[in-house]
Design a protein around this motif. Structure first.
Motif, short mmCIF file in Angstrom:
data_model
loop_
_atom_site.label_atom_id
_atom_site.label_comp_id
_atom_site.label_asym_id
_atom_site.label_seq_id
_atom_site.Cartn_x
_atom_site.Cartn_y
_atom_site.Cartn_z
N ALA A 46 0.82 -1.22 0.00
CA ALA A 46 0.00 0.00 0.00
C ALA A 46 0.85 1.26 0.00
CB ALA A 46 -0.92 0.00 1.22
N ASN A 47 2.18 1.09 -0.09
CA ASN A 47 3.11 2.23 -0.04
C ASN A 47 2.86 3.10 1.20
OD1 ASN A 47 4.47 1.68 -2.51
ND2 ASN A 47 2.69 2.49 -3.64
N ALA A 48 2.58 2.41 2.32
CA ALA A 48 2.28 3.12 3.57
C ALA A 48 3.50 3.16 4.46
CB ALA A 48 1.14 2.42 4.31
N VAL A 49 3.76 4.32 5.05
CA VAL A 49 4.82 4.44 6.05
C VAL A 49 4.30 3.79 7.33
CG1 VAL A 49 6.27 6.02 7.37
CG2 VAL A 49 5.66 6.55 5.00
N PRO A 50 5.01 2.80 7.90
CA PRO A 50 4.44 2.00 8.99
C PRO A 50 3.84 2.77 10.16
CG PRO A 50 6.49 1.04 8.25
CD PRO A 50 6.33 2.34 7.52
N HIS A 51 4.49 3.81 10.63
CA HIS A 51 4.02 4.46 11.87
C HIS A 51 3.37 5.82 11.62
CE1 HIS A 51 5.93 1.34 14.20
NE2 HIS A 51 7.07 1.55 13.56
N SER A 52 3.07 6.13 10.38
CA SER A 52 2.47 7.44 10.09
C SER A 52 0.99 7.45 10.44
CB SER A 52 2.65 7.79 8.61
OG SER A 52 1.99 6.82 7.80
N GLN A 53 0.53 8.58 10.96
CA GLN A 53 -0.86 8.71 11.36
C GLN A 53 -1.72 8.96 10.13
OE1 GLN A 53 -1.39 11.45 14.54
NE2 GLN A 53 -3.57 11.07 14.80
N PRO A 54 -2.89 8.28 10.05
CA PRO A 54 -3.78 8.50 8.90
C PRO A 54 -4.15 9.98 8.79
CG PRO A 54 -4.46 6.58 10.15
CD PRO A 54 -3.39 7.24 10.95
N ARG A 55 -4.23 10.47 7.57
CA ARG A 55 -4.53 11.88 7.34
C ARG A 55 -6.02 12.16 7.50
NH1 ARG A 55 -0.95 13.13 1.88
NH2 ARG A 55 1.13 12.72 2.80
N GLY A 56 -6.31 13.44 7.68
CA GLY A 56 -7.70 13.86 7.74
C GLY A 56 -8.31 13.66 9.12
N THR A 57 -9.64 13.76 9.16
CA THR A 57 -10.34 13.59 10.43
C THR A 57 -10.35 12.13 10.84
OG1 THR A 57 -12.43 13.34 9.26
CG2 THR A 57 -11.84 15.57 9.97
N VAL A 58 -10.57 11.91 12.12
CA VAL A 58 -10.61 10.55 12.65
C VAL A 58 -11.87 9.87 12.16
CG1 VAL A 58 -10.69 9.15 14.74
CG2 VAL A 58 -9.31 11.24 14.69
N GLY A 59 -11.69 8.72 11.52
CA GLY A 59 -12.82 7.97 10.99
C GLY A 59 -13.69 7.37 12.08
N GLU A 60 -14.90 7.00 11.71
CA GLU A 60 -15.86 6.46 12.68
C GLU A 60 -15.32 5.18 13.32
OE1 GLU A 60 -20.46 4.82 12.88
OE2 GLU A 60 -19.73 5.84 11.08
N ARG A 61 -14.68 4.34 12.49
CA ARG A 61 -14.19 3.07 13.04
C ARG A 61 -12.98 3.28 13.95
NH1 ARG A 61 -13.60 -1.09 8.11
NH2 ARG A 61 -12.45 0.70 7.26
N ASP A 62 -12.31 4.41 13.82
CA ASP A 62 -11.13 4.69 14.64
C ASP A 62 -11.45 5.53 15.88
OD1 ASP A 62 -9.75 3.47 12.58
OD2 ASP A 62 -9.17 5.36 11.62
N SER A 63 -12.66 6.05 15.97
CA SER A 63 -12.95 7.06 16.98
C SER A 63 -12.82 6.53 18.41
CB SER A 63 -14.36 7.64 16.76
OG SER A 63 -15.33 6.61 16.86
N ALA A 64 -13.27 5.30 18.66
CA ALA A 64 -13.24 4.77 20.02
C ALA A 64 -11.81 4.58 20.51
CB ALA A 64 -14.01 3.45 20.09
N ILE A 65 -10.97 3.91 19.72
CA ILE A 65 -9.58 3.67 20.14
C ILE A 65 -8.81 4.98 20.18
CG2 ILE A 65 -8.79 3.14 17.79
CD1 ILE A 65 -7.50 1.65 21.14
N HIS A 66 -9.12 5.90 19.26
CA HIS A 66 -8.44 7.20 19.26
C HIS A 66 -8.71 7.94 20.57
CE1 HIS A 66 -6.71 10.74 17.12
NE2 HIS A 66 -7.45 11.40 18.01
N ALA A 67 -9.97 8.01 20.97
CA ALA A 67 -10.34 8.71 22.20
C ALA A 67 -9.72 8.04 23.43
CB ALA A 67 -11.86 8.77 22.34
N MET A 68 -9.73 6.73 23.45
CA MET A 68 -9.18 6.02 24.61
C MET A 68 -7.68 6.28 24.76
SD MET A 68 -11.22 2.36 24.50
CE MET A 68 -10.58 1.75 26.06
N LEU A 69 -6.96 6.31 23.64
CA LEU A 69 -5.52 6.55 23.70
C LEU A 69 -5.20 7.98 24.11
CD1 LEU A 69 -4.31 4.56 20.56
CD2 LEU A 69 -3.88 3.99 22.95
N VAL A 70 -6.00 8.92 23.66
CA VAL A 70 -5.79 10.32 24.05
C VAL A 70 -6.00 10.48 25.56
CG1 VAL A 70 -6.76 12.64 23.85
CG2 VAL A 70 -6.34 11.30 21.79
N GLU A 71 -6.99 9.81 26.10
CA GLU A 71 -7.35 9.97 27.51
C GLU A 71 -6.54 9.10 28.45
OE1 GLU A 71 -11.46 8.98 27.58
OE2 GLU A 71 -12.08 10.72 26.36
N LEU A 72 -5.89 8.06 27.93
CA LEU A 72 -5.29 7.05 28.81
C LEU A 72 -4.24 7.60 29.78
CD1 LEU A 72 -5.22 4.10 29.64
CD2 LEU A 72 -3.52 3.69 27.85
#
Length: 605
Positions: free
Chosen positions: A435-461
């Motif tokens: 996929a020509n993806a850089v392994p540790h790069s953060q996905p661009r744009g707004t946080v997707g619906e499927r990512d929102s739960a884990i994103h919020a938990m990591l920010v708050e942890l």
């Protein structure tokens, strides 16, 4: 000091020292936030030196080899010490554990083993040192009450107490328990029937140990003068004892009636193995006064002009077992108040351990051997279970091979080990490359619906974990971290990056999974220092990138991608083991068996 003067001292102590202590225990700090924790911050000002974070364990009585309860006490303090270093690396940490080596039980046990008391103490104390090493305990000193520096400190404090009139010589009679090395009043004992002999016997209400009536001449400490100051201290400092249940128990005991003066010596003809009373070779200093002063010895006592010379006094946390709370929350503070010394900030009095829901007993062969448990589950497997199952400190916890194995498999192997295997699999790394993806790069744009739960938990942890530590909710801190790992596994499964996917889905799966492991690895360092280091090493996280400020989402700086090592899983599958293999049956690990006839007692400080 006359009794009227003692009452006058009580009135004075109830005012000035209580105000002083209250200010000490609740220093003014900036408001707490996820980046500012009051409990672990130094009380230093711009014009004073940084006060070290000082934490202690009870010192353990060397009448028998270590059991799982000793390791539990030590791991509690180690987790808090490691967290203090992680959260505020600029603040020094002073962390002491050790052994209590004087008293009648030691004298009797040494005689029964045919050994000199010091030789006997050397043997058992070595086992406690070995346990600290096996448990990866990060103590900065291992103290022994036979150390010359400690003997000097105890005799110095004795002279100061006597010079102030708080120690006097008199006769003493009461119910004495050899096992507890303690006198009890009529109100503190009960009559019971021995199940073997069927004879009536007197036992302590608090410990259940047999007592006998004893009369002797000895020295006494004017404990009665400190009831009101102690009550005032506890009423004005709700965090002086933790958990709150223990605070309430001690306060209730103080308000229920007057305090009797405390016997602080024994005739040397009866007890020779102990510190001699200064200027009176016919008496030996009471083992509990001797033992409690170890905390002051560690902080450099004797001090000049009542100051600790920057050695860390008072303790930020004193970890003890609930069975010795009276000694640490009544007797010891009274000694300190008598000499105008600052009181401990928090006494953490934890509960005990059972085995398969039954009280641990050496005679029943159900005392968990910490050395064998570490050998089977690994040191971090044991540390994890002790803090997850026993991290509330309020109620007794149960040790069983079934439960330890369950926690190891479902929490460590399945959540951490499995997620690491997923992101380190050659198949996923190949999909990233496709996929020509850089392994540790953060996905661009707004946080997707499927990512929102884990994103919020990591920010708050990090903030949630910090708040848990601030409130001494150690077990809940672990729960928060493991909940985040569980969500990361669910998130990875939902995205299914092994299936035909868009590049962004593959990047999201790898980014959030690797960041969860990295952040969890940082936050788990106080709990599981060995496995956390291994996890971060294998993920390519540099040693300089493992601090508290690195635990934010997207702050990961990796020196490479995670790689599986064939045949070397992060948490290997456990071999089957019987419950009997996890118990100590009168032996000292794999070394020399110590011929003890005394019962294995609970924690002793």
């Amino acid at each position: 000091m006359s009794l009227p003067l003692a009452r006058h001292a009580c009135r004075q102590l109830a005012r000035a020292p209580t105000r002083r202590t209250r200010a000490t225990l609740h220093p003014t700090h900036p408001p707490s936030s996820i980046h500012q924790s009051a409990r672990f911050l130094s009380t230093a000002t711009p014009t004073t030196a940084v006060k070290p974070y000082l934490i202690t364990t009870p010192i353990f009585y060397v009448n028998a080899s270590p059991h799982i309860g000793h390791l539990y006490s030590t791991v509690i303090s180690d987790v808090l010490a490691r967290y203090a270093r992680l959260r505020h690396p600029e603040r020094p940490v002073m962390f002491c554990t050790g052994t209590d080596e004087h008293g009648l039980k030691i004298q009797q046990a040494a005689e029964e083993s045919g050994k000199d008391p010091k030789e006997f103490c050397d043997l058992i104390s070595t086992r406690f040192k070995e346990l600290a090493r096996a448990g990866t305990i990060s103590n900065t000193r291992f103290i022994r009450t036979t150390d010359k520096s400690h003997v000097k400190a105890v005799q110095y404090l004795w002279r100061k107490l006597r010079a102030r009139g708080f120690i006097y010589k008199g006769s003493h009679s009461g119910w004495y328990a050899v096992s507890d090395e303690c006198f009890y009043t009529d109100a503190q004992i009960r009559t019971t029937v021995d199940p073997v002999t069927k004879k009536e016997t007197k036992v302590s209400l608090e410990t259940g140990k047999q007592v006998e009536w004893t009369e002797e001449e000895n020295y006494k400490f004017r404990l009665s003068a400190f009831r009101e100051p102690l009550i005032s201290w506890l009423q004005s400092n709700p965090t002086a004892i933790y958990p709150p249940k223990r605070h309430a128990e001690v306060l209730a005991s103080l308000t229920s009636g007057p305090l009797a003066d405390l016997s602080v010596s024994r005739l040397r003809s009866r007890l020779s193995w102990g510190i001699e009373v200064p200027e009176d070779p016919e008496h030996t200093i009471y083992v509990w006064l001797d033992a409690l002063i170890n905390y002051m010895t560690f902080a450099g006592y004797p001090w000049h002009d009542g100051q600790s010379d920057g050695k860390g006094w008072p303790p930020d946390i004193m970890t003890v077992g609930k069975d010795i709370i009276r000694f640490h929350a009544v007797y010891f503070p009274a000694f300190l108040l008598a000499l105008d010394y600052e009181l401990p900030k928090t006494i953490l009095a934890h509960a005990h351990w059972t085995m398969d829901r039954s009280k641990m007993s050496k005679s029943l062969g159900n005392v968990a051997d910490p050395f064998q448990s570490i050998e089977h589950y690994g040191v971090d497997g044991v540390r994890y279970y002790l803090m997850r199952a026993g991290g509330s400190f309020t109620d007794d916890s149960d040790w069983s091979s079934e439960q330890v194995t369950k926690h190891y498999d479902t929490h460590l192997k399945d959540l951490i080990g499995n997620l690491f295997s997923r992101i380190a699999s050659p198949r996923l790394l190949a999909r990233l490359e496709e996929a020509n993806a850089v392994p540790h790069s953060q996905p661009r744009g707004t946080v997707g619906e499927r990512d929102s739960a884990i994103h919020a938990m990591l920010v708050e942890l990090p903030g949630k974990v910090e708040k848990r530590f601030e409130n001494l909710e150690v077990g809940k801190a672990l729960e928060d971290i493991m909940d985040c790992l569980a969500e990361a596994n669910r998130h990875f499964t939902q995205l299914a990056p092994w299936a035909p996917n868009t590049p962004e889905s593959i990047k999201s799966a790898y980014f959030y999974s690797s960041e969860t492991l990295r952040i969890a690895g940082i936050l788990l360092q106080p709990f599981m220092p060995t496995k956390s280091a291994e996890l971060l090493d294998r993920m390519g996280v540099g040693e300089g990138e493992r601090g508290w400020e690195d635990a934010g989402l997207g702050k990961g700086r990796y020196e490479g991608v995670a790689r599986l090592e064939p045949g070397n899983p992060l948490f290997p599958k456990l071999a089957r083991v019987s419950q009997e293999a996890q118990t100590a049956e009168g032996k000292v690990g794999k070394k020399e068996k110590v011929p003890l006839k005394v019962k294995l007692e609970s924690l002793r400080g």
